[in-house]
Motif scaffolding. Structure first.
Motif, PDB file in Angstrom:
ATOM      1  N   VAL A  20      39.499  43.720  33.663  1.00  0.00           N
ATOM      2  CA  VAL A  20      39.141  44.143  35.023  1.00  0.00           C
ATOM      3  C   VAL A  20      37.639  44.369  35.133  1.00  0.00           C
ATOM      4  N   LYS A  21      37.057  44.999  34.109  1.00  0.00           N
ATOM      5  CA  LYS A  21      35.618  45.269  34.135  1.00  0.00           C
ATOM      6  C   LYS A  21      34.826  43.960  34.175  1.00  0.00           C
ATOM      7  N   GLU A  22      35.234  43.011  33.346  1.00  0.00           N
ATOM      8  CA  GLU A  22      34.507  41.742  33.295  1.00  0.00           C
ATOM      9  C   GLU A  22      34.664  40.962  34.591  1.00  0.00           C
ATOM     10  N   LEU A  23      35.864  41.010  35.135  1.00  0.00           N
ATOM     11  CA  LEU A  23      36.082  40.329  36.411  1.00  0.00           C
ATOM     12  C   LEU A  23      35.249  40.965  37.515  1.00  0.00           C
ATOM     13  N   LYS A  24      35.189  42.293  37.502  1.00  0.00           N
ATOM     14  CA  LYS A  24      34.429  43.020  38.517  1.00  0.00           C
ATOM     15  C   LYS A  24      32.943  42.673  38.417  1.00  0.00           C
ATOM     16  N   ASN A  25      32.472  42.451  37.178  1.00  0.00           N
ATOM     17  CA  ASN A  25      31.067  42.100  36.981  1.00  0.00           C
ATOM     18  C   ASN A  25      30.798  40.621  37.218  1.00  0.00           C
TER      19      ASN A  25
ATOM     20  N   ALA B 181      46.934  34.951  32.673  1.00  0.00           N
ATOM     21  CA  ALA B 181      46.280  33.829  33.344  1.00  0.00           C
ATOM     22  C   ALA B 181      46.349  34.012  34.856  1.00  0.00           C
ATOM     23  N   GLU B 182      47.541  34.332  35.335  1.00  0.00           N
ATOM     24  CA  GLU B 182      47.717  34.481  36.776  1.00  0.00           C
ATOM     25  C   GLU B 182      46.910  35.675  37.301  1.00  0.00           C
ATOM     26  N   ALA B 183      46.992  36.761  36.538  1.00  0.00           N
ATOM     27  CA  ALA B 183      46.286  37.971  36.961  1.00  0.00           C
ATOM     28  C   ALA B 183      44.784  37.726  37.014  1.00  0.00           C
ATOM     29  N   ALA B 184      44.278  36.999  36.025  1.00  0.00           N
ATOM     30  CA  ALA B 184      42.841  36.734  35.967  1.00  0.00           C
ATOM     31  C   ALA B 184      42.404  35.946  37.191  1.00  0.00           C
ATOM     32  N   VAL B 185      43.209  34.990  37.598  1.00  0.00           N
ATOM     33  CA  VAL B 185      42.885  34.186  38.772  1.00  0.00           C
ATOM     34  C   VAL B 185      42.933  35.056  40.025  1.00  0.00           C
ATOM     35  N   LYS B 186      44.009  35.844  40.107  1.00  0.00           N
ATOM     36  CA  LYS B 186      44.227  36.627  41.322  1.00  0.00           C
ATOM     37  C   LYS B 186      43.211  37.740  41.493  1.00  0.00           C
ATOM     38  N   SER B 187      42.767  38.280  40.368  1.00  0.00           N
ATOM     39  CA  SER B 187      42.003  39.519  40.472  1.00  0.00           C
ATOM     40  C   SER B 187      40.506  39.301  40.616  1.00  0.00           C
ATOM     41  N   ASN B 188      40.085  38.057  40.758  1.00  0.00           N
ATOM     42  CA  ASN B 188      38.632  37.891  40.776  1.00  0.00           C
ATOM     43  C   ASN B 188      37.985  38.233  42.107  1.00  0.00           C
ATOM     44  N   ASN B 189      38.643  39.058  42.869  1.00  0.00           N
ATOM     45  CA  ASN B 189      37.966  39.676  44.012  1.00  0.00           C
ATOM     46  C   ASN B 189      36.906  40.661  43.552  1.00  0.00           C
ATOM     47  N   PHE B 190      37.100  41.172  42.360  1.00  0.00           N
ATOM     48  CA  PHE B 190      36.204  42.234  41.896  1.00  0.00           C
ATOM     49  C   PHE B 190      34.797  41.698  41.674  1.00  0.00           C
TER      50      PHE B 190
ATOM     51  N   GLU C  44      35.024  53.137  40.648  1.00  0.00           N
ATOM     52  CA  GLU C  44      35.779  53.670  39.500  1.00  0.00           C
ATOM     53  C   GLU C  44      37.294  53.602  39.683  1.00  0.00           C
ATOM     54  N   GLN C  45      37.753  54.055  40.848  1.00  0.00           N
ATOM     55  CA  GLN C  45      39.191  54.225  40.973  1.00  0.00           C
ATOM     56  C   GLN C  45      39.920  52.922  41.255  1.00  0.00           C
ATOM     57  N   LEU C  46      39.281  52.028  41.980  1.00  0.00           N
ATOM     58  CA  LEU C  46      39.935  50.752  42.251  1.00  0.00           C
ATOM     59  C   LEU C  46      40.193  49.975  40.952  1.00  0.00           C
ATOM     60  N   PRO C  47      39.160  49.791  40.088  1.00  0.00           N
ATOM     61  CA  PRO C  47      39.438  49.108  38.811  1.00  0.00           C
ATOM     62  C   PRO C  47      40.497  49.827  37.976  1.00  0.00           C
ATOM     63  N   ALA C  48      40.421  51.155  37.947  1.00  0.00           N
ATOM     64  CA  ALA C  48      41.388  51.905  37.144  1.00  0.00           C
ATOM     65  C   ALA C  48      42.805  51.755  37.714  1.00  0.00           C
ATOM     66  N   THR C  49      42.908  51.780  39.038  1.00  0.00           N
ATOM     67  CA  THR C  49      44.209  51.588  39.685  1.00  0.00           C
ATOM     68  C   THR C  49      44.726  50.190  39.405  1.00  0.00           C
ATOM     69  N   PHE C  50      43.793  49.239  39.392  1.00  0.00           N
ATOM     70  CA  PHE C  50      44.167  47.858  39.133  1.00  0.00           C
ATOM     71  C   PHE C  50      44.750  47.705  37.725  1.00  0.00           C
TER      72      PHE C  50
ATOM     73  N   ILE D 221      44.948  43.112  49.437  1.00  0.00           N
ATOM     74  CA  ILE D 221      43.515  42.876  49.679  1.00  0.00           C
ATOM     75  C   ILE D 221      42.736  42.937  48.372  1.00  0.00           C
ATOM     76  N   TRP D 222      43.151  43.784  47.442  1.00  0.00           N
ATOM     77  CA  TRP D 222      42.400  43.849  46.178  1.00  0.00           C
ATOM     78  C   TRP D 222      43.085  43.154  45.003  1.00  0.00           C
ATOM     79  N   THR D 223      44.201  42.441  45.265  1.00  0.00           N
ATOM     80  CA  THR D 223      44.819  41.723  44.141  1.00  0.00           C
ATOM     81  C   THR D 223      44.991  40.226  44.404  1.00  0.00           C
ATOM     82  N   THR D 224      44.569  39.761  45.573  1.00  0.00           N
ATOM     83  CA  THR D 224      44.742  38.334  45.848  1.00  0.00           C
ATOM     84  C   THR D 224      43.426  37.717  46.301  1.00  0.00           C
ATOM     85  N   LYS D 225      43.455  36.416  46.475  1.00  0.00           N
ATOM     86  CA  LYS D 225      42.269  35.757  47.019  1.00  0.00           C
ATOM     87  C   LYS D 225      42.723  34.566  47.867  1.00  0.00           C
ATOM     88  N   GLY D 226      41.746  33.883  48.476  1.00  0.00           N
ATOM     89  CA  GLY D 226      42.058  32.677  49.242  1.00  0.00           C
ATOM     90  C   GLY D 226      42.949  32.968  50.438  1.00  0.00           C
TER      91      GLY D 226
END
Lengths: 283, 283
Positions: free
Chosen positions: B246-251, B274-283, B210-216, B115-120
């Motif tokens: 992660v911080k930039e994606l979250k923002n 590249a893949e992680a950046a695409v996947k993680s933009n749930n933040f 705090e903890q979700l980004p850090a865990t990510f 739920i917090w590492t994928t999209k679509g």
């Protein structure tokens, strides 16, 4: 009322998970019968366990069903408390036993599966990981005759069923386990002197010749998401196709010789076949 | 001699696995201190557990170390047998409790991570799977106030630590858990009325912020195989890079705004970023 005990084993007699339960029941001298889910009155119980527990083995005890091999072994130990305790009584020793049984459950199965489904670098990595695992398990065994100390215990029951697969791992990976980990082989042979173990384990050559290819077919079916496919006919055809694929690969034929028209019955599977064919030519 | 009990928690106070142990110790009214592996005399014990048990939490009890949250909870239950039993005494009920705790361990964590590492489509699938899981767990709860019956038990301890992550799941997945599974939320709120639970769980907003980004970041480090990289400097740089990512994606910033020069410090990692950046933009 006498206890009614039945075991719905896995599809293959050599499956390490079903063998665990058979050893535990033999150690406890519990009489049981094999049960198919369609026989007797267990279908209602099984239906109740679904869709949560899809895996075998399942133990039926009177009106109850217990799933997951390690949970079943603990259940057998607690339900027939009097005979041959498998887990030690000390809480810390119990925690350690659970830790190592979990380690075997999580690591050994995953790593050894790679030995018969990969090749090249990946296979070499899996062999290295497997030997590392075994060396850790040798360390935990130390100078004790069994993991349970002077007698067969929970960790022995969790681990020894893999022994009848060692021959298949060696054939697939072209390596010698005893050369690397002589203490593990000595321990396994010690376990095999017990009737509870020797009567529960399958013949290693039979595992390699029959059960490994059959397990591989099941593995591919699951990987291709065919296992739960609603179209029963598709399931039957792909099962047949996979049997041919695995048999031909095992006989050393090249991919070109496989019956591709049958293999490629579904577009969805096509990409998988190619990869699987490359990976599976350990046989 | 008084018991010496210490807990080496995970890196985040909200981690469901560490929280399980805290609840179990609180239920048993066991006093303990937090321990870092570098403090006191636990480093030798930890070294002994390595390389087998790399994960926290770890419970230290006098001269012994116990690993794996569910094994620790069972250990706590057995070592302090007198107070507030967590597992039932009946063997079948014990087996059922172990089955459901394992179900939570294997399914809930894996699914919610998606739920917090994928999209679509993948995210939609994970949400559906999660709700299905919760519905099965609602079924198992039935009309009982707790999984343990009239009182908090082993399955409650295994499951309730995930509750403080529900807010994060809802934010990442844009869905409402209570609407789908009101009985689970009512049960979780009932658990939260107990001090052993409410004092052990982290604030849900803090988990999300705090903890979700850090865990990510930890998750990415493990995925990129940086965690165990021998070059400490590389570890530090990539950790810093991942925090920025992660911080930039979250923002809500786009990939182009990421500090790519820092992110691409190693060729090996480039494809992953590249893949992680695409996947993680749930933040």
């Amino acid at each position: 009322m006498a206890d009614e005990v039945a075991l719905a084993p896995e599809h293959f007699a050599g499956s390490p998970f079903g063998v665990r339960v058979r050893i535990a029941l033999a150690e406890k001298r519990v009489k049981y019968e094999y049960s198919d889910e369609n026989s007797r009155d267990y279908s209602a119980l099984l239906l109740e366990m679904n869709p949560v527990c899809k895996k075998r083995p399942i133990l039926f005890h009177n009106e109850k069903a217990v799933c997951d091999s390690l949970i079943i072994v603990q259940y057998v130990d607690e339900a027939w408390m009097g005979n041959a305790p498998l887990l030690p009584s000390d809480p810390y020793q119990r925690a350690q036993s659970r830790f190592w049984a979990d380690f075997i459950d999580k690591k050994v199965y995953e790593i050894t599966r790679k030995i018969w489904t990969t090749k090249g670098e990946e296979l070499e990595g899996a062999k290295k990981d497997f030997i590392e695992c075994l060396k850790l398990l040798e360390g935990e065994l130390g100078d004790k005759p069994y993991y349970g100390g002077e007698k067969l215990g929970y960790v022995d029951v969790a681990f020894v069923p893999f022994y009848c697969w060692f021959y298949a791992y060696e054939k697939c990976g072209n390596f010698n386990i005893e050369k690397e980990c002589p203490k593990i082989i000595a321990w396994a042979k010690r376990c095999m002197q017990k009737e509870s173990v020797s009567k529960s384990l399958e013949d290693p050559k039979k595992v390699y010749d029959e059960q490994l290819p059959a397990t591989f077919v099941l593995f591919l079916q699951a990987a291709f998401m065919i296992t739960d496919h609603p179209a029963k006919e598709l399931q039957a055809v792909t099962h047949q196709a996979l049997c041919i694929l695995v048999k031909e690969l095992k006989n050393g034929q090249t991919n070109e010789n496989c019956n591709w028209s049958l293999l490629c019955t579904t577009r969805q599977c096509q990409a998988f076949w190619a990869e699987a064919a490359v990976k599976s030519n350990n046989f």
